[in-house]
Design an enzyme around this catalytic site. Structure first.
Site, short mmCIF file in Angstrom:
data_model
loop_
_atom_site.label_atom_id
_atom_site.label_comp_id
_atom_site.label_asym_id
_atom_site.label_seq_id
_atom_site.Cartn_x
_atom_site.Cartn_y
_atom_site.Cartn_z
CG ASP A 400 -7.98 -23.66 -75.85
OD1 ASP A 400 -7.67 -22.85 -76.47
OD2 ASP A 400 -8.15 -23.66 -74.66
CG ASP A 483 -11.68 -17.84 -72.80
OD1 ASP A 483 -11.71 -18.23 -73.78
OD2 ASP A 483 -10.98 -18.29 -71.71
C1 GLA Z 1 -8.89 -21.04 -73.14
C2 GLA Z 1 -10.16 -21.41 -73.57
C3 GLA Z 1 -11.06 -21.80 -72.60
C4 GLA Z 1 -10.53 -22.72 -71.58
C5 GLA Z 1 -9.00 -22.49 -71.02
C6 GLA Z 1 -8.30 -23.59 -70.56
O1 GLA Z 1 -8.87 -19.91 -72.45
O2 GLA Z 1 -10.84 -20.39 -74.31
O3 GLA Z 1 -12.50 -21.97 -72.90
O4 GLA Z 1 -10.49 -24.03 -72.26
O5 GLA Z 1 -8.26 -22.15 -72.24
O6 GLA Z 1 -7.15 -23.38 -70.00
#
Ligand code: GLA
Length: 668
Positions: A400, A483
Site C-alpha cells: 500500500d 477506498d
Molecule cells: C489504505 C488502503 C486501505 C487500507 C488502509 C490501511 O487506505 O487503501 O485498503 O489498507 O490503507 O491503513
C-alpha cells in the site's frame, strides 16, 4: 385515499400530530445516504452556513452526491418546497449534480444539470396523497468530486399524519440463493497455478451432507490429498499443465470434476477469494481475531464455495507513536528483520493455524517508511521483509503506497533490484511513471527471490493508470480506485466506473476495485452494511462480473443468513472464477440503466442488467448489443433457475439500485 374533515378529526383524536409544517432537516437525517461526509442540518456538507447563488439560508440540508433520502409522508402531506443547488463553498470547482424528487415511484422533479456557481432552482410540489417521497442528488454522471449539494429551505406542509423519515415500503432482505443440495457438489476454482518447487495448497470446495470423503486421480508427482479434509498439499518440480479428476463422495452419492493444476510461472489464475481485516477491524486487528476469522470461514461453510485467503491488513506492525502498548515494541531486530507488534506474538504459529484449516494467509505493508496507518513499513528493508513473509509462511502481500516518495531512492542503505521495470529505466519513460512503478518493482524483485508463491497486490489507488503496466511489473492485482465505503455512492461510483479496464485483466493479473462491504463492517466500529439488500446484490454481481478479487470485509463471526446467501451462490461465484478470466465491460447504457457482459470459457455470456436509478424499471439486454444472434437460453443466476428462451432480447423488471444477473447460452 381522501381524508375528509371527519376523518381528519378522528385522526387528530387518535393522537396524530396536528396539521402544520416541518423543516425536512428537523425530521432527522440518520437515514440519509451519501457518497462523502455526513448530511448536515442547516449547514453545508462542510459545515458552513448553507449558501446558494450568494444567498444564505437558515434552514435546509447540506449533502453530497450521490445522496438519497427517503421520507414517508404517510399520505397526509400537502406541499414539498425547497431551493436546490451546488453550495457556494465549492464555487469555482468542477462540481456538477442533478436533484431529483420521486413521489411513490414517479419522478416529479428534476433540476437538470446544476454546476458550481449556477443559480439555484425552486421546487414547489403538490404531494397530496403521496406516501413515499425520495430526495435524490446524483453526480450527473461525472463522479462525485466537489458535489456539495443543498436542499435549502426544504419544507413539508401537512394536514394529516406528520411525515417521518424512512421508506414508505422498507426493502426486504430476500434470500435468492437456493440451499445447496445434500448430494455432493464441487465448487470453487477449476484452475490453479503454482511455481515449480513452491509449496502447493488447495482445499477441494464441496457442498453436501457430511461426512464426505475425497479422492483425486491424475495429481502430479509431489502432491498428496487428505481424503478426509479434501486438502491437497505438496510441491511439484516439473512444470506443466496437469488435469486431475477430483471426486467428492457422501452417503447420497459421488461427484467428479476436473481441476487443472498449472505448474509454471503464473499464480492467481482466477481472482483471489477471501477475507481482509480492514473494512471491519481496521486498527483493531489481532492474531486472535485473525484466527477467529479463519475458523469462521470454515464453520460458516464459506470454504465449501471456494473462499480461501485470510488477509491481515495494516496494524500487525508496531506503530510510529501510538500510546497503545499493544502497538508498541521494537520495530526491527538487530539485523533489520521486522518485528510484529505484541498482538501478533507468533507469526509462524498463526500461519500454521490458518494453513492447517486448508486456507491461505496474507499480510500488508507499504513501500515508504510508514504504512497508511503510520505503522512500520518496508522502506530500505524490502528484501528482509520479503524473507520474513516467506519464512513465516504468508501467501499474499498487499503493498500500500503510503509515505513513499521518489527522493527516498537516494537515501537507501541496502542494494535493491529494479529488474522488473528495466525497460522503463533504459527507455526514458516519463519520470512520473517511473516514480509510480519503482517501489513495486523493488518488492517484486524481493518476492521473486523467495521459494514461496506470494500473491502480490498493488494498492496505489490507480495512480499512473496502473492497469496499463501492473501486469508487466508482476502485479497479481492492483487497486483501481480509492477506498470503498458501505454507501451506494461509493460502491456504485467505484463499480460502474470500471468500464474500460476490462482490456487489462486476465488470468494472473486482475483489476481490483477494492474489498466487499456486505455484512457487519465499520473500520473498527461495526455496523450492518448501509447498502440496501438490492444494492448488495448489485455489489456482489458487479464484482463477480468484473473479475475483481473478492475480499470479504465483514466480521465473519457475525454472519447473518442474508450475507451468507450473498457469498455462497456457486453459480454467481462461478462468473468470477471462470478460467477464461475475461472481465465484463458495459455493452449498453440508457440513463440509469446499464447492461454489462462477460465472456465465459464455455462460450456463454454472463450478463448483468443493472438499474442505478431510484425507481424500479424494466431493463433490456439486446442480442445486438451482446453480439448474439438467434434463440438463446437465459438462466437467472441468483435464483439458479432457467427463465426461458428468447429470440432477440431479454427484458426484466429490476428494482431500484438492483440487478438481474443472468447467463445466456445458444438454445439447442
Ligand atoms: C489504505 C488502503 C486501505 C487500507 C488502509 C490501511 O487506505 O487503501 O485498503 O489498507 O490503507 O491503513
Amino acid at each position: 385515499m381522501k381524508t375528509g374533515h371527519i376523518g381528519l378529526a378522528l385522526l387528530l383524536g387518535a393522537g396524530w400530530a396536528a396539521a402544520g409544517e416541518v423543516w425536512v432537516a428537523d425530521l432527522g437525517l440518520g437515514n440519509m445516504a451519501q457518497g462523502y461526509g455526513a448530511p448536515q442540518k442547516n449547514k453545508s456538507v462542510d459545515k458552513h452556513p448553507l449558501k446558494l447563488g450568494g444567498r444564505t439560508f437558515e434552514h435546509g440540508v447540506g449533502t453530497h452526491a450521490e445522496s438519497i433520502f427517503e421520507l414517508d409522508l404517510q399520505g397526509g402531506a400537502d406541499r414539498f418546497t425547497a431551493v436546490v443547488g451546488v453550495d457556494d463553498e465549492v464555487k469555482g470547482s468542477a462540481a456538477s449534480v442533478e436533484f431529483k424528487v420521486t413521489a411513490d415511484g414517479k419522478e416529479v422533479f428534476t433540476s437538470g444539470l446544476k454546476k458550481a456557481g449556477m443559480e439555484p432552482s425552486k421546487i414547489d410540489l403538490d404531494v397530496r396523497g403521496v406516501k413515499g417521497l425520495l430526495l435524490e442528488v446524483t453526480d450527473a454522471g461525472d463522479g462525485i468530486n466537489f458535489d456539495h449539494a443543498d436542499w435549502a429551505d426544504a419544507k413539508i406542509t401537512f394536514h394529516g399524519a406528520k411525515p417521518v423519515v424512512g421508506p414508505a415500503q422498507k426493502e426486504e432482505a430476500v434470500i435468492l440463493t437456493p440451499k445447496a443440495p445434500a448430494t455432493p457438489r464441487i465448487n470453487g476454482a477449476r484452475i490453479t497455478g503454482v511455481r515449480p518447487g513452491h509449496p502447493f495448497l488447495y482445499m477441494i470446495a464441496a457442498t453436501g451432507e457430511r461426512p464426505m470423503t475425497f479422492a483425486a486421480a491424475g495429481l502430479p508427482a509431489g502432491l498428496r490429498l487428505d481424503a478426509h479434509t479434501g486438502i491437497i498439499k505438496g510441491s511439484v518440480a516439473q512444470p506443466g499443465t496437469y488435469k486431475a479428476e477430483l471426486v467428492a463422495k457422501n452417503a447420497r452419492g459421488a461427484v467428479r470434476r476436473e481441476l487443472r493444476i498449472v505448474v509454471g510461472d503464473q499464480i492467481a489464475l482466477t481472482p483471489p477469494m477471501g477475507w481482509n481485516s480492514w473494512n471491519c477491524f481496521a486498527h483493531a486487528i489481532s492474531a486472535e481475531k485473525v484466527k477467529a476469522a479463519a475458523k469462521a470461514m470454515v464453520e460458516s461453510g464459506l470454504t465449501q464455495h471456494g473462499w480461501t485467503y485470510i488477509n491481515i491488513d495494516d496494524f500487525w506492525e508496531c506503530h510510529k507513536d501510538s500510546k497503545d502498548p499493544t502497538l508498541q515494541g521494537p520495530h526491527r531486530d538487530a539485523e533489520g528483520h521486522i518485528m510484529p507488534n505484541p498482538r501478533f506474538p507468533d507469526m509462524k504459529g498463526l500461519t500454521d493455524y490458518v494453513h492447517d484449516l486448508g486456507l491461505k494467509v496474507g499480510l500488508y505493508s507499504s513501500p515508504g517508511p510508514w504504512t497508511c496507518g503510520d505503522c512500520v513499513a518496508s522502506y530500505d528493508h524490502e528484501e528482509l521483509d520479503a524473507q520474513s513473509y516467506a519464512a513465516w509462511g504468508f501467501d499474499y502481500l498487499k503493498y500500500d503506497w503510503c509515505s513513499y516518495s521518489p527522493g527516498m531512492e537516494k537515501t537507501r542503505t541496502r542494494p535493491v533490484s529494479f529488474a522488473p521495470m528495466a525497460k522503463y529505466l533504459t527507455n526514458g519513460a516519463p519520470a512520473k511513471l517511473v516514480h509510480n512503478m519503482r517501489p513495486y518493482a523493488v518488492m517484486r524483485a524481493a518476492l521473486d527471490k523467495q521459494n514461496r508463491d506470494i500473491l502480490f497486490s498493488f494498492c496505489q489507488y490507480g495512480m499512473g493508470e496502473v492497469w496499463t503496466w501492473g501486469e508487466e511489473l508482476g502485479g497479481n492485482c492492483w487497486r483501481t480506485t480509492g477506498d470503498i465505503t458501505d454507501t451506494w455512492g461509493s460502491m456504485a461510483g467505484i463499480g460502474f466506473s470500471q468500464h474500460g479496464h476490462e482490456a487489462y485483466a486476465g488470468p494472473g493479473h486482475w483489476n481490483d476495485p477494492d474489498m466487499l462491504v456486505v455484512g457487519q463492517v465499520g473500520w473498527g466500529h461495526l455496523h450492518p452494511s448501509k447498502l440496501t439488500p438490492n444494492e448488495q446484490y448489485t455489489h456482489i454481481s458487479l464484482w463477480c462480473l468484473l473479475c475483481s478479487p473478492l475480499l470479504i470485509g465483514c466480521d465473519m463471526t457475525q454472519f447473518d443468513d442474508f450475507t451468507l446467501s450473498l457469498l455462497t451462490n456457486d453459480e454467481v461465484l462461478e462468473i468470477n472464477q471462470d478460467p477464461l478470466g475475461k472481465q465484463a465491460g458495459r455493452v449498453s447504457k440508457d440513463g440509469n440503466l446499464e447492461v454489462w457482459a462477460k465472456k465465459m470459457e464455455d462460450g456463454s455470456l454472463a450478463v448483468g442488467l443493472f438499474n442505478r436509478g431510484a425507481v424500479a424499471c424494466r431493463v433490456t439486454a439486446k442480442w445486438s448489443d451482446l453480439g448474439l444472434a438467434g434463440k438463446q437460453r437465459v438462466r437467472d443466476l441468483w435464483r439458479q433457475q432457467d427463465i426461458g428462451e428468447f429470440d432477440s432480447q431479454f427484458e426484466a423488471a429490476v428494482p431500484r439500485h438492483g440487478v438481474v444477473l443472468v447467463r445466456i447460452w445458444p438454445a439447442k
